[in-house]
Structure formats: C-alpha cells, structure tokens
Design a protein around this motif. Sequence first.
Motif, short mmCIF file in Angstrom:
data_model
loop_
_atom_site.label_atom_id
_atom_site.label_comp_id
_atom_site.label_asym_id
_atom_site.label_seq_id
_atom_site.Cartn_x
_atom_site.Cartn_y
_atom_site.Cartn_z
N UNK A 1 2.52 9.89 -16.81
CA UNK A 1 3.47 9.12 -16.00
C UNK A 1 2.87 8.89 -14.62
N UNK A 2 3.32 7.84 -13.97
CA UNK A 2 2.88 7.51 -12.62
C UNK A 2 4.10 7.30 -11.75
N UNK A 3 4.07 7.90 -10.56
CA UNK A 3 5.09 7.68 -9.54
C UNK A 3 4.39 7.02 -8.36
N UNK A 4 4.89 5.86 -7.95
CA UNK A 4 4.25 5.09 -6.88
C UNK A 4 5.28 4.82 -5.79
N UNK A 5 4.98 5.25 -4.57
CA UNK A 5 5.79 4.92 -3.40
C UNK A 5 4.99 3.93 -2.57
N UNK A 6 5.61 2.82 -2.18
CA UNK A 6 4.82 1.79 -1.51
C UNK A 6 5.60 1.08 -0.40
N UNK A 7 4.89 0.72 0.65
CA UNK A 7 5.40 -0.12 1.72
C UNK A 7 4.99 -1.55 1.37
N UNK A 8 5.97 -2.44 1.32
CA UNK A 8 5.74 -3.81 0.85
C UNK A 8 6.01 -4.79 1.98
N UNK B 1 10.26 -7.04 4.35
CA UNK B 1 9.62 -5.73 4.54
C UNK B 1 10.49 -4.71 3.81
N UNK B 2 9.85 -3.84 3.02
CA UNK B 2 10.64 -2.88 2.24
C UNK B 2 9.82 -1.65 1.89
N UNK B 3 10.55 -0.62 1.47
CA UNK B 3 9.93 0.55 0.87
C UNK B 3 10.46 0.63 -0.55
N UNK B 4 9.55 0.73 -1.53
CA UNK B 4 9.96 0.72 -2.93
C UNK B 4 9.30 1.87 -3.69
N UNK B 5 10.01 2.34 -4.69
CA UNK B 5 9.51 3.40 -5.56
C UNK B 5 9.46 2.86 -6.99
N UNK B 6 8.39 3.19 -7.68
CA UNK B 6 8.21 2.78 -9.08
C UNK B 6 7.79 4.00 -9.87
N UNK B 7 8.52 4.32 -10.92
CA UNK B 7 8.14 5.38 -11.84
C UNK B 7 7.82 4.76 -13.19
N UNK C 1 0.87 -1.17 0.00
CA UNK C 1 0.00 0.00 0.00
C UNK C 1 0.90 1.22 0.00
N UNK C 2 0.38 2.30 -0.52
CA UNK C 2 1.18 3.52 -0.58
C UNK C 2 0.43 4.62 -1.28
N UNK C 3 1.18 5.49 -1.93
CA UNK C 3 0.57 6.62 -2.63
C UNK C 3 1.04 6.65 -4.08
N UNK C 4 0.24 7.30 -4.90
CA UNK C 4 0.53 7.38 -6.33
C UNK C 4 0.26 8.80 -6.81
N UNK C 5 1.11 9.27 -7.68
CA UNK C 5 0.91 10.57 -8.31
C UNK C 5 0.90 10.34 -9.83
N UNK C 6 -0.17 10.77 -10.48
CA UNK C 6 -0.27 10.65 -11.93
C UNK C 6 -0.11 12.04 -12.52
N UNK C 7 0.82 12.16 -13.47
CA UNK C 7 1.12 13.45 -14.09
C UNK C 7 0.74 13.41 -15.55
N UNK C 8 0.09 14.47 -16.01
CA UNK C 8 -0.30 14.64 -17.40
C UNK C 8 0.50 15.82 -17.97
#
Length: 187
Positions: A173-180, A154-160, A33-40
């Motif tokens: 584009x989407x930037x996703x920061x998540x606790x896994x 347990x980790x924290x990961x970023x996906x662009x 779970x985490x947060x996502x930012x979508x940019x246009x």
Amino acid sequence: MLKKAAFSCLIISASSVSLAADTAYYVGMDAFFGSQKQTYDASGNETSESASAGGGSINLGYRFTDNDRFEVEFTKVESEIDSDDTKMEGIDFDWSFVVLPQSSFYPYLEAGFGLYEYKQTKSLSDDNENLGGIAINFGFGAIYELEKSIELDASYRFKGIGWEETKFDQKISNDIGKLVLGARILF
C-alpha cells in the motif's frame, strides 16, 4: 481491465451532470510535491519505507451553481523508494464541496476515489501485468477566482492506494500526502 473500469466510471459520472445557468466546465493542471510511505505486509510481518513524491495531473471538471465541483484527474506520481524510481499512473474521480464561500474565494473539502497502475511491477504479479490498485482521496483547499474564467487552486490532499496482492502473497500500500498548486480555465 483497469482502463475499461476507468472509462466506465467516467461515462457514468459524466452522464449524471446536469446543465444549469451558472455552471461551467473547466480544464486545468496541477503540480504537487509531498511525501510517500510504502508499506509491505507479508504474512503479518509489516515493513515500510518513506520517500519524497512529486507529480502532476490534468483535470477535467464541472462546476455546479453552488460552486461544488466534480472533477476527473489524470494523475502521475513519481518517487524514489529503496533506490528505485517508482511511477504510478491513474484516474481519480473527486467531488469538492465549498464551505464558507467568500467573494472570489472558495474554501473546500474534497473526497473521491481512483483507479491506479503501479508501473514496472510486472515481476510481482501472476499474470505478468503491472499491479492495479484502488485509491481513496480526501483533502482541503481553496480556489481563488483570478478572473471570471481563470481560477487558482491551492490544497493539501491525501491519497491512500491499496494494490492487488502480489504472487508472493505480499500486500503493498502507498500513503501519499501532497501540497497541490493548480490553475483552471472555465468555459
């Protein structure tokens, strides 16, 4: 096209893995779970929206003798952006490098890439197919060896993710920061 490229990357990656005495293959599952930012971006005019994101993955991996790992993840990401449910599915190829290992506890850094499909976006593409994208991944975490064949992660990961350009000359584009949180079974 995206599925063929993902399958080719999987075959090439699997063929580069060598066998050694203290190595192991593993399977696992992650929930995040985490947060996502979508940019246009349309002609230099940039807007963005934020939302919470969640999902999970099924993992196939290989642990080398020094506990570094190569992992293939089949991932699904879900969120709600602008009152619409969004779904992204993809395959990730990630490498984890252990730093300062302890007995049964392995902190690591991770880097990789992925091939993704943005579901329900056929109306945005010229060829009436969902948008395809490339992801860049990095993160950090720790693996705890519960037993010889069971590990917790347990980790924290970023996906662009950068998506192909739409028929409206818009870049998304989407930037996703998540606790896994995850578990692995070695064999």
